[in-house]
Write an enzyme that holds these catalytic residues in place. Structure first.
Site, PDB file in Angstrom:
ATOM      1  N   GLY A 239     -46.465  43.579 -13.020  1.00 52.85           N
ATOM      2  CA  GLY A 239     -46.647  44.943 -13.492  1.00 52.85           C
ATOM      3  C   GLY A 239     -47.057  45.979 -12.468  1.00 52.85           C
ATOM      4  O   GLY A 239     -47.096  47.173 -12.783  1.00 52.85           O
ATOM      5  N   GLU A 273     -47.247  37.174 -11.389  1.00 55.08           N
ATOM      6  CA  GLU A 273     -45.814  37.238 -11.732  1.00 55.08           C
ATOM      7  C   GLU A 273     -45.207  38.585 -11.304  1.00 55.08           C
ATOM      8  O   GLU A 273     -44.633  39.300 -12.125  1.00 55.08           O
ATOM      9  CB  GLU A 273     -45.636  37.070 -13.249  1.00 55.08           C
ATOM     10  N   ARG A 276     -41.058  43.757  -9.628  1.00 59.07           N
ATOM     11  CA  ARG A 276     -40.734  45.037  -9.001  1.00 59.07           C
ATOM     12  C   ARG A 276     -41.432  45.203  -7.643  1.00 59.07           C
ATOM     13  O   ARG A 276     -40.846  45.721  -6.702  1.00 59.07           O
ATOM     14  CB  ARG A 276     -41.182  46.158  -9.940  1.00 59.07           C
ATOM     15  N   ARG A 312     -31.447  52.417 -15.503  1.00 52.32           N
ATOM     16  CA  ARG A 312     -32.838  52.894 -15.599  1.00 52.32           C
ATOM     17  C   ARG A 312     -32.960  54.401 -15.869  1.00 52.32           C
ATOM     18  O   ARG A 312     -33.772  54.799 -16.705  1.00 52.32           O
ATOM     19  CB  ARG A 312     -33.636  52.507 -14.343  1.00 52.32           C
ATOM     20  N   TYR A 316     -34.837  54.747 -19.325  1.00 52.60           N
ATOM     21  CA  TYR A 316     -36.278  55.059 -19.212  1.00 52.60           C
ATOM     22  C   TYR A 316     -36.526  56.442 -18.616  1.00 52.60           C
ATOM     23  O   TYR A 316     -37.647  56.747 -18.222  1.00 52.60           O
ATOM     24  CB  TYR A 316     -36.996  54.054 -18.303  1.00 52.60           C
ATOM     25  N   CYS A 342     -17.928  57.213 -20.130  1.00 50.65           N
ATOM     26  CA  CYS A 342     -17.715  58.234 -21.165  1.00 50.65           C
ATOM     27  C   CYS A 342     -18.910  58.380 -22.093  1.00 50.65           C
ATOM     28  O   CYS A 342     -18.846  57.992 -23.276  1.00 50.65           O
ATOM     29  CB  CYS A 342     -16.460  57.907 -21.938  1.00 50.65           C
ATOM     30  N   GLU A 343     -20.002  58.860 -21.565  1.00 46.66           N
ATOM     31  CA  GLU A 343     -21.216  59.112 -22.354  1.00 46.66           C
ATOM     32  C   GLU A 343     -22.009  60.174 -21.625  1.00 46.66           C
ATOM     33  O   GLU A 343     -22.090  60.138 -20.399  1.00 46.66           O
ATOM     34  CB  GLU A 343     -22.130  57.875 -22.374  1.00 46.66           C
ATOM     35  N   TYR A 370     -34.522  45.517 -11.376  1.00 45.35           N
ATOM     36  CA  TYR A 370     -33.962  45.977 -12.650  1.00 45.35           C
ATOM     37  C   TYR A 370     -32.748  46.895 -12.415  1.00 45.35           C
ATOM     38  O   TYR A 370     -32.543  47.853 -13.148  1.00 45.35           O
ATOM     39  CB  TYR A 370     -35.046  46.655 -13.508  1.00 45.35           C
TER      40      TYR A 370
HETATM   41  N1  LLP Z   1     -44.198  38.794 -16.309  1.00 43.94           N
HETATM   42  C1  LLP Z   1     -43.749  39.056 -17.544  1.00 43.94           C
HETATM   43  C2  LLP Z   1     -44.162  38.200 -18.644  1.00 43.94           C
HETATM   44  C3  LLP Z   1     -42.880  40.155 -17.747  1.00 43.94           C
HETATM   45  O1  LLP Z   1     -42.450  40.416 -18.970  1.00 43.94           O
HETATM   46  C4  LLP Z   1     -42.505  40.956 -16.637  1.00 43.94           C
HETATM   47  C5  LLP Z   1     -41.598  42.107 -16.811  1.00 43.94           C
HETATM   48  C6  LLP Z   1     -42.990  40.615 -15.371  1.00 43.94           C
HETATM   49  C7  LLP Z   1     -43.848  39.531 -15.243  1.00 43.94           C
HETATM   50  C8  LLP Z   1     -42.634  41.383 -14.129  1.00 43.94           C
HETATM   51  O2  LLP Z   1     -43.089  42.690 -14.178  1.00 43.94           O
HETATM   52  P1  LLP Z   1     -43.007  43.638 -12.877  1.00 43.94           P
HETATM   53  O3  LLP Z   1     -43.937  43.063 -11.847  1.00 43.94           O
HETATM   54  O4  LLP Z   1     -41.597  43.635 -12.400  1.00 43.94           O
HETATM   55  O5  LLP Z   1     -43.429  44.951 -13.370  1.00 43.94           O
HETATM   56  N2  LLP Z   1     -36.411  46.884 -17.044  1.00 43.94           N
HETATM   57  C9  LLP Z   1     -37.666  47.569 -16.910  1.00 43.94           C
HETATM   58  C10 LLP Z   1     -38.810  46.633 -16.625  1.00 43.94           C
HETATM   59  C11 LLP Z   1     -38.981  45.529 -17.655  1.00 43.94           C
HETATM   60  C12 LLP Z   1     -40.095  44.579 -17.318  1.00 43.94           C
HETATM   61  C13 LLP Z   1     -40.085  43.410 -18.212  1.00 43.94           C
HETATM   62  N3  LLP Z   1     -41.088  42.435 -17.940  1.00 43.94           N
HETATM   63  C14 LLP Z   1     -37.528  48.647 -15.834  1.00 43.94           C
HETATM   64  O6  LLP Z   1     -36.461  48.800 -15.261  1.00 43.94           O
HETATM   65  O7  LLP Z   1     -38.475  49.386 -15.584  1.00 43.94           O
END
Ligand code: LLP
Length: 416
Positions: A239, A273, A276, A312, A316, A342-343, A370
């Site tokens: 996150g 985990e 990004r 994205r 978002y 086409c959107e 992503y």
């Molecule tokens: N762990 C779990 C259980 C998760 O659900 C996620 C992301 C992560 C770790 C990794 O999170 P990060 O470190 O990447 O923030 N598609 C969206 C982001 C969706 C994230 C889903 N879960 C975007 O483009 O912003």
């Protein structure tokens, strides 16, 4: 210096001009910098060097085999959410013993595959998942290590689609339900209680929700200890936000010192985990301007990348930096950068000031996470190529799709 920088008036990825990449591989193409990935991973590692830990790179952020094999070679673990991701990790040479399995709807075949591969931990999301896991573990004669994903009910202050730590979200269980699951788990022969986990959302730019959730999870850890359930690890999820524009985001050393301070003297091994943080700023999407059109007041730069390549901005309302690959002192124009789909949702950026001519190459920054993984064949567009640049070497880690690839699994309807 960023691994994407201007040199002799040309934007480069490490030592390779992006124009040379476009000449050889065409566009749209995702270009990743190996050095950026290595640096981000090492910065994370170093921040926690004083405490036993394991980084489990979140495969969903970018699951290209080239990226996974690079991380595996550095000793990374992996956070997976599907059987498909586990296959990718194993194919890339990742160690299943460093894999944690997250996700709210694990299916029997995926659990079975994970048990047979000997993964490190199942991050459970419900009591029924515990029972299914035990049943399959008994059938296969395996022991399954578990952690319970707790929903700390903390607002991550991020886009609502990527917030996961509120009661209203489908993820995790309440502290009360977690207690109940741990008690049940104690009685199941093939289940081994290992840890606890949580993940409150993505692109978090403020430390306080991360700090608050850890504090509340530790209350539960201590309660469990009083009940005789001693955990060996705590998985604090991912996150951590990256810099897309000019936002204040989390400094990894501050993150580490806050986490370690709150953890205090507890001997828990830390699992992370991040997705990004490791790959987000390590990639750009390279695209060519097809045409420039003016509709009334609005100028549209139509490029060959679209929402099917990078969703994205549409999904978002994300802001991602865009640069013309050639430097110039030509006057800038106010424009929207849009794709051929086409959107009207098919935009990559709105109201940007850019100098641009038809045929120019543009780089869309912060596309390493992503990006490709969320791409689709909408409008029957071939998905983009993916490259990893290392110094002056360019490795094609995914070829551009062809129409033949797209229709390979389909058939015409036999109407006779
Ligand atoms: N762990 C779990 C259980 C998760 O659900 C996620 C992301 C992560 C770790 C990794 O999170 P990060 O470190 O990447 O923030 N598609 C969206 C982001 C969706 C994230 C889903 N879960 C975007 O483009 O912003």
């Amino acid at each position: 210096m960023s691994e994407f920088h201007f040199f002799n008036g040309q934007l480069q990825a490490e030592g390779v001009p992006l124009s040379a990449i476009a000449d050889e591989f065409s566009t749209p193409t995702f270009v990743y910098s190996k050095a950026s990935i290595v640096t981000a991973y090492e910065n994370f590692q170093n921040a926690f060097s004083g405490h036993e830990h394991l980084i489990c790179y979140s495969v969903k952020a970018n699951s290209n085999l080239g990226i996974l094999s690079l991380l595996a070679s550095m000793g990374s673990g992996f956070d997976i959410v599907s059987g498909g991701e586990l296959h990718r990790v194993i194919t890339a040479g990742g160690d299943p013993a460093k894999v944690v399995f997250s996700g709210v709807g694990k299916q029997a075949w995926e659990i079975q595959l994970a048990l047979e591969s000997g993964i490190a931990c199942f991050n459970l999301e419900s009591a029924s998942e515990l029972h299914l896991l035990n049943e399959l573990a008994v059938k296969l004669g395996k022991a399954a290590a578990i952690s319970v994903r707790v929903n700390p009910d903390v607002d991550a202050n991020t886009h609502p689609y990527i917030a996961t730590g509120l009661k209203a979200n489908k993820f995790g269980v309440s502290a009360r339900d977690a207690m109940m699951i741990y008690r049940k788990a104690q009685q199941l022969p093939n289940i081994e209680i290992k840890g606890i986990d949580y993940h409150i959302g993505s692109q978090i730019t403020d430390l306080s929700p991360l700090v608050d959730s850890l504090t509340s999870i530790l209350v539960l850890v201590d309660k469990l200890e009083d009940m005789g359930i001693i955990l060996s690890h705590i998985d604090v999820g991912g996150g951590i936000g990256i810099l897309y524009k000019d936002e204040q985001t989390i400094n990894i050393d501050d993150y580490a010192s806050s986490i370690l301070r709150i953890l205090d003297k507890r001997k828990l091994r830390l699992l992370f985990e991040p997705g990004r943080f490791i790959v987000g700023n390590a990639g750009i999407l390279l695209t060519r301007v097809i045409t420039i059109k003016q509709n009334g007041e609005k100028k549209f730069i139509v490029v060959d990348a679209a929402m099917n390549d990078l969703i994205r901005p549409a999904l978002y309302q994300s802001w991602q930096r865009i640069e013309n690959v050639r430097q110039s002192d030509e006057p800038t124009q106010n424009c929207d950068i849009v794709g051929p789909v086409c959107e009207s949702a098919d935009f990559l950026a709105r109201n940007r000031k850019l100098f641009v001519r038809e045929g120019d190459l543009l780089a869309i920054f912060s596309s390493g996470a992503y990006g490709f993984v969320m791409s689709s064949n909408y409008n029957s567009r071939n998905r983009a190529a993916e490259l990893i640049v290392s110094g002056t070497d360019v490795h094609c880690v995914r070829k551009r799709e062809s129409i033949a690839d797209q229709i390979r699994l389909e058939s015409v309807l036999d109407t006779d």
